[in-house]
Write a protein that holds these residues in place. Structure first.
Motif, PDB file in Angstrom:
ATOM      1  N   LEU A 125       0.867  -1.262   0.127  1.00  0.00           N
ATOM      2  CA  LEU A 125       0.262  -0.145   0.089  1.00  0.00           C
ATOM      3  C   LEU A 125       0.957   1.389  -0.089  1.00  0.00           C
ATOM      4  CD1 LEU A 125      -2.594  -1.352   2.799  1.00  0.00           C
ATOM      5  CD2 LEU A 125      -3.347  -0.746   0.375  1.00  0.00           C
ATOM      6  N   TYR A 126       2.064   1.140   0.428  1.00  0.00           N
ATOM      7  CA  TYR A 126       2.815   2.307   0.861  1.00  0.00           C
ATOM      8  C   TYR A 126       3.935   2.413  -0.340  1.00  0.00           C
ATOM      9  CZ  TYR A 126       0.790   1.881   5.449  1.00  0.00           C
ATOM     10  OH  TYR A 126      -0.176   2.019   6.212  1.00  0.00           O
TER      11      TYR A 126
ATOM     12  N   PHE B 280      -1.666   8.259   2.683  1.00  0.00           N
ATOM     13  CA  PHE B 280      -1.616   7.958   4.062  1.00  0.00           C
ATOM     14  C   PHE B 280      -1.297   9.065   5.116  1.00  0.00           C
ATOM     15  CE2 PHE B 280      -0.054   6.528   8.435  1.00  0.00           C
ATOM     16  CZ  PHE B 280      -1.123   5.998   8.925  1.00  0.00           C
TER      17      PHE B 280
ATOM     18  N   ILE C 296      -4.737  10.665   5.078  1.00  0.00           N
ATOM     19  CA  ILE C 296      -5.499   9.681   6.478  1.00  0.00           C
ATOM     20  C   ILE C 296      -5.085  10.450   7.649  1.00  0.00           C
ATOM     21  CG2 ILE C 296      -5.996   7.738   7.320  1.00  0.00           C
ATOM     22  CD1 ILE C 296      -5.534   6.372   4.683  1.00  0.00           C
TER      23      ILE C 296
ATOM     24  N   TYR D 265      -9.806   9.693  12.101  1.00  0.00           N
ATOM     25  CA  TYR D 265      -8.523   8.771  12.218  1.00  0.00           C
ATOM     26  C   TYR D 265      -7.703   9.377  13.188  1.00  0.00           C
ATOM     27  CZ  TYR D 265      -4.738   5.448  11.076  1.00  0.00           C
ATOM     28  OH  TYR D 265      -3.832   4.728  11.213  1.00  0.00           O
TER      29      TYR D 265
ATOM     30  N   LEU E  77      -5.684   8.032  15.152  1.00  0.00           N
ATOM     31  CA  LEU E  77      -4.531   7.344  15.715  1.00  0.00           C
ATOM     32  C   LEU E  77      -3.194   8.178  15.796  1.00  0.00           C
ATOM     33  CD1 LEU E  77      -4.173   3.510  14.494  1.00  0.00           C
ATOM     34  CD2 LEU E  77      -2.109   5.203  14.799  1.00  0.00           C
TER      35      LEU E  77
ATOM     36  N   SER F 238       1.489   1.724  15.606  1.00  0.00           N
ATOM     37  CA  SER F 238       0.615   0.658  15.659  1.00  0.00           C
ATOM     38  C   SER F 238       0.800   0.006  14.339  1.00  0.00           C
ATOM     39  CB  SER F 238      -0.968   1.205  16.000  1.00  0.00           C
ATOM     40  OG  SER F 238      -1.463  -0.101  16.377  1.00  0.00           O
TER      41      SER F 238
ATOM     42  N   TYR G  66     -11.464   3.831   9.340  1.00  0.00           N
ATOM     43  CA  TYR G  66     -11.138   3.175   8.314  1.00  0.00           C
ATOM     44  C   TYR G  66     -11.919   3.464   7.160  1.00  0.00           C
ATOM     45  CZ  TYR G  66      -7.488   1.527  11.403  1.00  0.00           C
ATOM     46  OH  TYR G  66      -6.666   1.483  12.307  1.00  0.00           O
TER      47      TYR G  66
ATOM     48  N   PHE H  32      -6.901   5.220  -0.825  1.00  0.00           N
ATOM     49  CA  PHE H  32      -5.639   4.738  -0.334  1.00  0.00           C
ATOM     50  C   PHE H  32      -5.648   3.103  -0.533  1.00  0.00           C
ATOM     51  CE2 PHE H  32      -3.323   2.786   3.604  1.00  0.00           C
ATOM     52  CZ  PHE H  32      -2.135   2.921   3.241  1.00  0.00           C
TER      53      PHE H  32
ATOM     54  N   ILE I 187      -9.762  -5.094   6.380  1.00  0.00           N
ATOM     55  CA  ILE I 187      -9.843  -4.164   5.208  1.00  0.00           C
ATOM     56  C   ILE I 187      -9.910  -5.127   3.894  1.00  0.00           C
ATOM     57  CG2 ILE I 187      -8.808  -2.160   3.851  1.00  0.00           C
ATOM     58  CD1 ILE I 187      -8.095  -1.452   6.782  1.00  0.00           C
TER      59      ILE I 187
ATOM     60  N   GLU J 228      -5.568  -5.780   4.341  1.00  0.00           N
ATOM     61  CA  GLU J 228      -4.986  -5.314   5.503  1.00  0.00           C
ATOM     62  C   GLU J 228      -5.831  -5.500   6.784  1.00  0.00           C
ATOM     63  OE1 GLU J 228      -2.229  -1.792   7.091  1.00  0.00           O
ATOM     64  OE2 GLU J 228      -4.240  -1.646   7.571  1.00  0.00           O
TER      65      GLU J 228
ATOM     66  N   SER K 187      -5.892  -4.514  10.803  1.00  0.00           N
ATOM     67  CA  SER K 187      -5.470  -3.560  11.857  1.00  0.00           C
ATOM     68  C   SER K 187      -5.830  -4.039  13.443  1.00  0.00           C
ATOM     69  CB  SER K 187      -5.911  -2.079  11.604  1.00  0.00           C
ATOM     70  OG  SER K 187      -5.256  -1.276  12.458  1.00  0.00           O
TER      71      SER K 187
HETATM   72  N1  TRP Z   1      -1.250   1.159  10.111  1.00  0.00           N
HETATM   73  C1  TRP Z   1      -2.566   1.875   9.881  1.00  0.00           C
HETATM   74  C2  TRP Z   1      -3.522   1.272  10.468  1.00  0.00           C
HETATM   75  O1  TRP Z   1      -3.702   0.242  10.839  1.00  0.00           O
HETATM   76  C3  TRP Z   1      -2.739   1.924   8.324  1.00  0.00           C
HETATM   77  C4  TRP Z   1      -4.096   2.331   7.701  1.00  0.00           C
HETATM   78  C5  TRP Z   1      -4.792   3.299   8.205  1.00  0.00           C
HETATM   79  C6  TRP Z   1      -4.670   1.611   6.852  1.00  0.00           C
HETATM   80  N2  TRP Z   1      -5.949   3.136   7.447  1.00  0.00           N
HETATM   81  C7  TRP Z   1      -5.552   2.224   6.436  1.00  0.00           C
HETATM   82  C8  TRP Z   1      -4.497   0.685   5.910  1.00  0.00           C
HETATM   83  C9  TRP Z   1      -6.867   1.800   5.545  1.00  0.00           C
HETATM   84  C10 TRP Z   1      -5.159  -0.165   4.961  1.00  0.00           C
HETATM   85  C11 TRP Z   1      -6.402   0.663   4.824  1.00  0.00           C
HETATM   86  O2  TRP Z   1      -4.456   1.955  11.287  1.00  0.00           O
END
Ligand code: TRP
Length: 329
Positions: free
Chosen positions: A42-43, A51, A54, A60, A62, A169, A213, A223, A259, A289, A291
């Protein structure tokens, strides 16, 4: 003038990185059964920029929680370290949160900071953010985590400890058993007395987690879909991102956000560089993904299982999130 150094990927590693992407695409999409790709893809440069966006979304919380902790607790965290230390950061991204730790360290010692990131663009942004902090030498490593850490460890002086930062995280993107394996491997690369500052996002009401998310403006969806567009750019694939839906679910059993990209109709996709033709049934998902979310003090057990002890934990109450200082023994 002191020129900051970015150790970019040598040409043979560029080829190796592409070969790894192709192998992972074949492994993740080339067989019957659930389709999946490692989240690190993704990166790329575009994904890292998305990101970054985000991390500024109101939904978000975090990244801001992590930054609040680091800003207020940095002197306490640094106060518990044995100095001098070399600092290595896994997946630095823009490096914005790291400033607080580096400034607190720079008051106590001449500090060398090695951000390790697979995105050259993320490193360039990190350099703009942190490349000129007084008392801090900035050395970017365009590497994956394990080769980056190996390089930092090889550069340590006889009396120097290593402090590894694994913030935000990112650990939560591993399966729980893989996270343990990853930390054990990291521990093996380190020496007793070295430190790991580990960020974990804590469990919170689903009504707060889901929008984090799946924001209403669609930044997170973009993303996620960038993964498909990346395969189009780099592997000549012909994914139609509009025919994949961004899907976010909470798994209570696994305590994680899951995700996926879900095909909205049956389709066939060609990925020439991987010599692959992939079919998606209508409604079939590509898992992109996880999380994982953690209980407060869960890091104490994680440390115990992986060769560290927990020396301190700092928690943000506004968006429950923890930074734990683990010491290798
Ligand atoms: N490491 C981040 C998380 O888990 C990455 C992230 C944020 C992410 N939003 C996302 C990964 C959406 C994939 C899709 O919070």
């Amino acid at each position: 003038m002191k020129l900051p150094l970015v150790a970019t990927l040598p040409a043979d590693s560029v080829a190796a990185a592409r070969a790894e992407l192709i192998a992972d695409v074949r492994a993740g999409l080339g067989h019957p059964g659930p389709k999946t790709l490692p989240p690190k893809y993704l990166y790329d440069d575009v994904g890292s920029a998305l990101f970054e966006a985000i991390s500024r979304l109101p939904e978000y919380g975090l990244t801001r929680a992590d930054e609040r902790i680091l800003r207020s607790a940095a002197p306490h965290i640094v106060g518990r370290l044995e100095l001098p230390v070399l600092v290595a950061e896994l997946g630095s991204g823009s490096g914005r949160k790291t400033r607080w730790i580096l400034q607190a360290l720079a008051r106590r010692q001449e500090t060398t900071y090695f951000p390790i990131d697979i995105s050259a663009a993320a490193l360039a942004q990190c350099e703009r953010e942190l490349g000129r902090l007084p008392g801090v030498r900035w050395i970017g490593l365009e590497r994956d985590y394990s080769s980056g850490v190996a390089e930092v460890v090889a550069r340590r002086g006889r009396d120097q400890r290593v402090l590894v930062l694994f913030l935000g995280s990112t650990i939560g993107n591993f399966e729980r058993t893989e996270a343990d394996a990853f930390l054990r491997q990291l521990r093996r690369a380190l020496a007793p007395g070295d430190a790991l500052l580990l960020g974990t996002d804590l469990e919170k009401p689903i009504a707060r987690l889901l929008p984090a998310y799946d924001d209403p403006g669609g930044s997170t969806a973009a993303f996620n879909r960038n993964l498909l567009v990346r395969m189009n750019r780099e592997l000549g694939a012909d994914f139609d991102p509009a025919r994949f839906e961004h899907e976010v679910r909470w798994s209570a059993a696994e305590r994680r956000i899951e995700i996926r990209l879900r095909a909205t109709s049956a389709q066939r996709v060609r990925i020439p560089a991987a010599d692959l033709e992939v079919t998606f049934a209508a409604g079939e998902a590509l898992w992109t993904e996880n999380s994982h979310k953690y209980a407060e003090h869960e890091a104490v057990e994680i440390a115990r299982r992986t060769g560290f002890r927990c020396e301190g934990e700092w928690v943000d109450r506004e968006w429950p999130f923890a930074e734990s200082l683990l010491i290798a023994h």
